[in-house]
Design a protein around this motif. Structure first.
Motif, PDB file in Angstrom:
ATOM      1  N   UNK A   1       7.107  -3.388  20.988  1.00 14.49           N
ATOM      2  CA  UNK A   1       6.646  -4.305  22.047  1.00 14.49           C
ATOM      3  C   UNK A   1       5.786  -3.563  23.061  1.00 14.49           C
ATOM      4  N   UNK A   2       6.174  -2.345  23.406  1.00 16.28           N
ATOM      5  CA  UNK A   2       5.373  -1.542  24.335  1.00 16.28           C
ATOM      6  C   UNK A   2       3.998  -1.253  23.716  1.00 16.28           C
ATOM      7  N   UNK A   3       4.011  -0.918  22.452  1.00 13.20           N
ATOM      8  CA  UNK A   3       2.779  -0.651  21.713  1.00 13.20           C
ATOM      9  C   UNK A   3       1.844  -1.849  21.807  1.00 13.20           C
ATOM     10  N   UNK A   4       2.365  -3.026  21.523  1.00  7.80           N
ATOM     11  CA  UNK A   4       1.553  -4.245  21.567  1.00  7.80           C
ATOM     12  C   UNK A   4       0.983  -4.483  22.966  1.00  7.80           C
ATOM     13  N   UNK A   5       1.742  -4.139  23.981  1.00  5.67           N
ATOM     14  CA  UNK A   5       1.317  -4.390  25.359  1.00  5.67           C
ATOM     15  C   UNK A   5       0.256  -3.401  25.841  1.00  5.67           C
ATOM     16  N   UNK A   6       0.318  -2.160  25.388  1.00  5.18           N
ATOM     17  CA  UNK A   6      -0.581  -1.142  25.958  1.00  5.18           C
ATOM     18  C   UNK A   6      -1.709  -0.717  25.023  1.00  5.18           C
ATOM     19  N   UNK A   7      -1.626  -1.014  23.738  1.00  7.60           N
ATOM     20  CA  UNK A   7      -2.621  -0.517  22.779  1.00  7.60           C
ATOM     21  C   UNK A   7      -4.034  -0.991  23.112  1.00  7.60           C
ATOM     22  N   UNK A   8      -4.190  -2.251  23.501  1.00  9.98           N
ATOM     23  CA  UNK A   8      -5.523  -2.784  23.827  1.00  9.98           C
ATOM     24  C   UNK A   8      -6.184  -2.045  24.987  1.00  9.98           C
ATOM     25  N   UNK A   9      -5.520  -1.965  26.145  1.00 10.39           N
ATOM     26  CA  UNK A   9      -6.114  -1.225  27.267  1.00 10.39           C
ATOM     27  C   UNK A   9      -6.360   0.259  26.939  1.00 10.39           C
ATOM     28  N   UNK A  10      -5.451   0.865  26.185  1.00  9.13           N
ATOM     29  CA  UNK A  10      -5.636   2.278  25.805  1.00  9.13           C
ATOM     30  C   UNK A  10      -6.875   2.412  24.930  1.00  9.13           C
ATOM     31  N   UNK A  11      -7.027   1.530  23.947  1.00  9.67           N
ATOM     32  CA  UNK A  11      -8.201   1.588  23.077  1.00  9.67           C
ATOM     33  C   UNK A  11      -9.484   1.381  23.876  1.00  9.67           C
ATOM     34  N   UNK A  12      -9.471   0.442  24.800  1.00  6.91           N
ATOM     35  CA  UNK A  12     -10.655   0.202  25.633  1.00  6.91           C
ATOM     36  C   UNK A  12     -11.059   1.443  26.415  1.00  6.91           C
ATOM     37  N   UNK A  13     -10.079   2.103  27.035  1.00  8.28           N
ATOM     38  CA  UNK A  13     -10.367   3.306  27.810  1.00  8.28           C
ATOM     39  C   UNK A  13     -10.893   4.433  26.910  1.00  8.28           C
ATOM     40  N   UNK A  14     -10.215   4.646  25.804  1.00  9.06           N
ATOM     41  CA  UNK A  14     -10.591   5.739  24.902  1.00  9.06           C
ATOM     42  C   UNK A  14     -11.989   5.502  24.328  1.00  9.06           C
ATOM     43  N   UNK A  15     -12.307   4.260  23.960  1.00  4.42           N
ATOM     44  CA  UNK A  15     -13.639   3.958  23.406  1.00  4.42           C
ATOM     45  C   UNK A  15     -14.736   4.185  24.432  1.00  4.42           C
ATOM     46  N   UNK A  16     -14.446   3.922  25.702  1.00  2.00           N
ATOM     47  CA  UNK A  16     -15.460   4.188  26.745  1.00  2.00           C
ATOM     48  C   UNK A  16     -15.740   5.681  26.862  1.00  2.00           C
ATOM     49  N   UNK A  17     -14.728   6.505  26.631  1.00  2.00           N
ATOM     50  CA  UNK A  17     -14.913   7.960  26.721  1.00  2.00           C
ATOM     51  C   UNK A  17     -15.556   8.509  25.452  1.00  2.00           C
ATOM     52  N   UNK A  18     -15.057   8.118  24.296  1.00  2.00           N
ATOM     53  CA  UNK A  18     -15.506   8.717  23.030  1.00  2.00           C
ATOM     54  C   UNK A  18     -16.727   8.041  22.406  1.00  2.00           C
ATOM     55  N   UNK A  19     -16.836   6.727  22.562  1.00  2.00           N
ATOM     56  CA  UNK A  19     -17.940   5.957  21.976  1.00  2.00           C
ATOM     57  C   UNK A  19     -17.984   5.998  20.444  1.00  2.00           C
ATOM     58  N   UNK A  20     -16.924   6.428  19.830  1.00  2.00           N
ATOM     59  CA  UNK A  20     -16.843   6.482  18.366  1.00  2.00           C
ATOM     60  C   UNK A  20     -15.596   5.708  17.952  1.00  2.00           C
ATOM     61  N   UNK A  21     -15.773   4.559  17.287  1.00  2.00           N
ATOM     62  CA  UNK A  21     -14.617   3.716  16.955  1.00  2.00           C
ATOM     63  C   UNK A  21     -13.546   4.426  16.134  1.00  2.00           C
ATOM     64  N   UNK A  22     -13.949   5.184  15.117  1.00  2.26           N
ATOM     65  CA  UNK A  22     -12.956   5.845  14.257  1.00  2.26           C
ATOM     66  C   UNK A  22     -12.163   6.890  15.044  1.00  2.26           C
ATOM     67  N   UNK A  23     -12.864   7.714  15.804  1.00  2.54           N
ATOM     68  CA  UNK A  23     -12.148   8.728  16.600  1.00  2.54           C
ATOM     69  C   UNK A  23     -11.297   8.066  17.673  1.00  2.54           C
ATOM     70  N   UNK A  24     -11.784   6.958  18.221  1.00  5.49           N
ATOM     71  CA  UNK A  24     -11.023   6.250  19.253  1.00  5.49           C
ATOM     72  C   UNK A  24      -9.683   5.769  18.703  1.00  5.49           C
ATOM     73  N   UNK A  25      -9.706   5.229  17.504  1.00  2.00           N
ATOM     74  CA  UNK A  25      -8.458   4.759  16.907  1.00  2.00           C
ATOM     75  C   UNK A  25      -7.487   5.908  16.653  1.00  2.00           C
TER      76      UNK A  25
END
Length: 194
Positions: free
Chosen positions: A34-58
């Protein structure tokens, strides 16, 4: 126990992240899901803004959530809310990935530059070889024309003694004598021991 999650949006109820994280710290896998479901989206958004690479972001998101699982017991509510704590971990991981990638690029560039730069010994050998060739040219100028031509044909063009005699005209014995005399003069001029 349910509470409104600040990032869930106005009027939308979400799980109490602090309660979920407390349960995760005790090894509750359902709470982690449940925690994963709640935070994964915002975490992915932040990481993608930093890395700009979808595969590495995941990949980094997976690393972040694994770290949240492992370090959940270290969370202290008095220091801040759960989401900023998780996002801080995510930001650090994303920045670490960028730094790691840049370090790898820098290392590859240094290796490429080093492989193109001749070693000191190679440079010294090249200079020494040039100096020796220049000295040989200077000493060749001290020979008679017949000696110089005979030695050039034999040692630089690979002609045999009979071929040198045929090209230059004098008898084979004369060519051998001139070449021997020329080699002695070169040896003396170059300072090579007998």
């Amino acid at each position: 126990m349910s509470a409104v999650v600040h990032l869930a949006g106005p009027g939308r109820a979400g799980p109490d992240l602090e309660e979920l994280l407390s349960r995760v710290a005790r090894g509750d896998q359902d709470a982690f899901s449940r925690l994963y479901d709640a935070v994964a989206g915002p975490v992915l958004g932040l990481v993608r803004r930093v890395l700009r690479d979808p595969a590495q972001s995941e990949e980094v998101v997976q690393e972040v959530l694994l770290e949240v699982w492992r370090t959940s017991a270290r969370y202290r509510a008095e220091r801040g809310e759960v989401m900023p704590w998780v996002l801080t971990i995510a930001h650090r991981r994303a920045v670490d990935r960028v730094r790691s990638a840049q370090t790898a690029v820098d290392r590859e560039q240094r290796v490429a530059v080093a492989s193109r730069t001749p070693a000191f010994d190679e440079v010294a050998e090249q200079v020494e070889g040039r100096l020796e060739r220049e000295q040989v040219r200077r000493c060749m100028k001290t020979l008679t024309e017949l000696q110089r031509e005979a030695l050039t044909l034999a040692y630089y063009r690979g002609y045999t003694y009979p071929q040198v005699a045929e090209v230059l005209g004098p008898p084979l014995g004369t060519i051998k004598t001139r070449m021997r005399d020329g080699l002695i003069r070169l040896r003396d001029c170059l300072g090579v021991g007998a």
